[in-house]
Design an enzyme around this catalytic site. Sequence first.
Site, PDB file in Angstrom:
ATOM      1  N   GLU A 246      -3.501   2.072  -7.498  1.00 47.45           N
ATOM      2  CA  GLU A 246      -3.891   3.181  -6.625  1.00 47.45           C
ATOM      3  C   GLU A 246      -2.960   4.365  -6.857  1.00 47.45           C
ATOM      4  OE1 GLU A 246      -6.304   1.794  -3.052  1.00 47.45           O
ATOM      5  OE2 GLU A 246      -4.218   1.683  -2.477  1.00 47.45           O
TER       6      GLU A 246
ATOM      7  N   HIS B 229       0.863  -1.189   0.000  1.00 45.75           N
ATOM      8  CA  HIS B 229       0.000   0.000   0.000  1.00 45.75           C
ATOM      9  C   HIS B 229       0.898   1.237   0.000  1.00 45.75           C
ATOM     10  CE1 HIS B 229      -2.752   3.122   1.321  1.00 45.75           C
ATOM     11  NE2 HIS B 229      -3.725   2.347   0.893  1.00 45.75           N
TER      12      HIS B 229
END
Length: 239
Positions: free
Chosen positions: A156, A84
Site C-alpha cells: 500500500e 497499516h
Amino acid sequence: MHGSKTMVRSLLEGLLAGSSVDGKADLAVFPSFPYLSLTESILSGSHIQWGGQTLNPNAQGAHTGETSGSMLVDMGCKYVLVGHSERRAIYGESDTDVAARFKAALDAGLEPVLCVGETLEEREAEQTEAVVGRQLDAVINSVGIDAFSRATIAYEPVWAIGTGLTATPQQAQSVHAFIRDKLSSLNVIIAGQLRILYGGSVNSSNAAELFAQSDIDGGLVGGASLTAEDFLAIYSAVA
Ligand code: PGA
C-alpha cells in the site's frame, strides 16, 4: 473509523447477496472492533471471512483500551491487519512494533495481513524498494520465512491511500515482483503461494487492470469498500 450498526448491517447483507461461495475471489471484511460481534452474527457460516484492523502485541493483561489476538479469535476473526500505514504514521508503530504484532497474530492463530509501503517522499527519493525491504526484513528477522505460509502481504503506497491517486498497474506490479523475489530468495514455494494484495484508491475503474498483473493477487480496499455496491463492483473485476 467509519460506520455504524446500520451501515455495517446493510454493507454485509449487500455483500452476502452479491457474492458467492464459488466466486473467483475470497472476500474478507475488517470492521472496527465495536462491530465485530454484529459482523460475526451476520457472516457466521457464510463464505465471507472477517478480521480485526490491529491487535496488541501482548497476549493478555492490563492494557486498557487494547485488544488481543485471542479476543479477535474469540470473535470469529480469521485475519488481522498489521502495520497499516495509519497505524505506523499516526500511532507511531515502528517496524519492530509491527513485527511484534505479526508474531502475536500468528501465536493467537490469526493470519496477519502485513501492510507495507513507501511515502511520496520516499518514492521520489527512489527509496521504495529500500523501505519496503526494510519493513519486510523486520518481520522476517522476527518470525522467519516459514511464517509467511500463514500470512498475506498488502503493498500500500502511502501516497495512494485515501488520496484518489493510484499506483499505475506497472508501478504496483514492479513493487509486488520485488516483494515476491525477495521472499523467493528465502523460500520459493512459500513466495509462490503468498497472496500479495494491492491497496491504495482501488475502485471499480482501476481494479481489473491492477488485478491482471502477474504478481497482484487481489486488493485491500478502503474507501470503495464502504458500500456493497462499490465493493461488489471491485469483486466483479477479478478475472
Ligand atoms: P483506500 O484505502 O482504498 O481508501 O485508498 C486503503 C486502505 O486504507 O488500506
